[in-house]
Design an enzyme around this catalytic site. Sequence first.
Site, PDB file in Angstrom:
ATOM      1  N   ASP A  88       0.764  -0.957  -0.312  1.00 32.00           N
ATOM      2  CA  ASP A  88      -0.110  -0.109  -0.375  1.00 32.00           C
ATOM      3  C   ASP A  88       0.888   1.191   0.062  1.00 32.00           C
ATOM      4  OD1 ASP A  88      -3.336   0.097   1.567  1.00 32.00           O
ATOM      5  OD2 ASP A  88      -1.692   2.564   0.969  1.00 32.00           O
ATOM      6  N   ASN A  97     -13.077  -3.162   2.410  1.00 28.99           N
ATOM      7  CA  ASN A  97     -13.837  -2.131   3.085  1.00 28.99           C
ATOM      8  C   ASN A  97     -15.037  -2.268   1.194  1.00 28.99           C
ATOM      9  OD1 ASN A  97     -13.229  -0.947   5.603  1.00 28.99           O
ATOM     10  ND2 ASN A  97     -11.501   0.137   3.932  1.00 28.99           N
ATOM     11  N   GLN A 150     -14.137   2.147   2.008  1.00 28.83           N
ATOM     12  CA  GLN A 150     -13.765   2.210   0.715  1.00 28.83           C
ATOM     13  C   GLN A 150     -13.643   3.135  -0.204  1.00 28.83           C
ATOM     14  OE1 GLN A 150     -16.723   0.039  -2.080  1.00 28.83           O
ATOM     15  NE2 GLN A 150     -14.773  -1.239  -3.416  1.00 28.83           N
ATOM     16  N   HIS A 156     -10.574  -5.260  -2.793  1.00 27.68           N
ATOM     17  CA  HIS A 156      -8.925  -5.631  -2.219  1.00 27.68           C
ATOM     18  C   HIS A 156      -9.468  -6.375  -0.966  1.00 27.68           C
ATOM     19  CE1 HIS A 156     -10.193  -1.106  -2.148  1.00 27.68           C
ATOM     20  NE2 HIS A 156      -9.200  -1.553  -1.253  1.00 27.68           N
ATOM     21  N   HIS A 183      -6.793  -5.870   2.527  1.00 29.44           N
ATOM     22  CA  HIS A 183      -5.670  -5.552   3.125  1.00 29.44           C
ATOM     23  C   HIS A 183      -5.001  -6.459   4.118  1.00 29.44           C
ATOM     24  CE1 HIS A 183      -6.826  -1.122   2.964  1.00 29.44           C
ATOM     25  NE2 HIS A 183      -7.989  -1.446   2.655  1.00 29.44           N
TER      26      HIS A 183
HETATM   27  P1  5GP Z   1      -9.312   1.416   0.793  1.00 28.83           P
HETATM   28  O1  5GP Z   1      -9.934   2.545   1.359  1.00 28.83           O
HETATM   29  O2  5GP Z   1     -10.377   1.842  -0.691  1.00 28.83           O
HETATM   30  O3  5GP Z   1     -10.416  -0.086   1.552  1.00 28.83           O
HETATM   31  O4  5GP Z   1      -8.312   0.718   0.185  1.00 28.83           O
HETATM   32  C1  5GP Z   1      -8.036   2.241  -1.217  1.00 28.83           C
HETATM   33  C2  5GP Z   1      -6.482   1.886  -0.566  1.00 28.83           C
HETATM   34  O5  5GP Z   1      -5.382   1.430  -1.459  1.00 28.83           O
HETATM   35  C3  5GP Z   1      -5.794   2.291   0.356  1.00 28.83           C
HETATM   36  O6  5GP Z   1      -5.193   1.879   1.742  1.00 28.83           O
HETATM   37  C4  5GP Z   1      -4.974   3.456  -0.003  1.00 28.83           C
HETATM   38  O7  5GP Z   1      -3.406   3.345   0.598  1.00 28.83           O
HETATM   39  C5  5GP Z   1      -4.528   2.555  -1.568  1.00 28.83           C
HETATM   40  N1  5GP Z   1      -3.924   2.915  -2.300  1.00 28.83           N
HETATM   41  C6  5GP Z   1      -4.698   3.866  -3.236  1.00 28.83           C
HETATM   42  N2  5GP Z   1      -4.156   3.869  -4.245  1.00 28.83           N
HETATM   43  C7  5GP Z   1      -3.032   3.849  -4.835  1.00 28.83           C
HETATM   44  C8  5GP Z   1      -1.855   3.701  -5.822  1.00 28.83           C
HETATM   45  O8  5GP Z   1      -1.713   4.131  -6.392  1.00 28.83           O
HETATM   46  N3  5GP Z   1      -1.081   2.270  -5.118  1.00 28.83           N
HETATM   47  C9  5GP Z   1      -1.145   1.422  -4.243  1.00 28.83           C
HETATM   48  N4  5GP Z   1      -0.288   0.427  -3.556  1.00 28.83           N
HETATM   49  N5  5GP Z   1      -2.122   1.900  -3.781  1.00 28.83           N
HETATM   50  C10 5GP Z   1      -2.505   2.955  -3.111  1.00 28.83           C
END
Ligand code: 5GP
Length: 135
Positions: free
Chosen positions: A32, A88, A95, A101, A103
């Site tokens: 991440d 999420n 999300q 995805h 985590h």
């Molecule tokens: P969510 O909030 O949707 O459950 O998690 C999205 C996650 O994706 C976040 O922890 C954020 O830091 C990560 N993330 C978003 N864009 C990118 C990216 O371009 N590359 C990587 N490696 N992580 C990302």
Amino acid sequence: MRDNDCIFCKIANGEIPAATVYEDADFRVILDLSPASKGHALILPKEHYENLFELDDEIAAKVLLVAKKITFKMKEILKCDGYNLVQNNGEVAGQTVNHFHLHLIPRYEGDHVGIQWNPGTLSEEVKEEILSKLQ
Ligand code: 5GP
Ligand code: ZN
């Protein structure tokens, strides 16, 4: 199916580089970019599924096997003390990227990763409501 406007589709399929810790025919696991803790990784299916509700059954079954394999290996490397798996679905649930995805968040003694909620109380009324609707 892939979504041309989805950043995780591009990352999962290698069109945008990312720090890949594991890859197979169905998944890419990346670090991440804004980690909650050292080693925070994301399991991305290579196909586009917006969330858990859309996820293919076969991919859903495989994702926990990948999680098990990666957390086992990462635990050795990172010497972490525990792990949270977080997933999420929907904006209200946090999300921010609409490509399923999972985590994988390593936990360390004394870290300040805030994955918690205020415990409530399960009332008889709510319990009965839910269980009766499930029948
Ligand atoms: P969510 O909030 O949707 O459950 O998690 C999205 C996650 O994706 C976040 O922890 C954020 O830091 C990560 N993330 C978003 N864009 C990118 C990216 O371009 N590359 C990587 N490696 N992580 C990302
Ligand atoms: Zn996607």
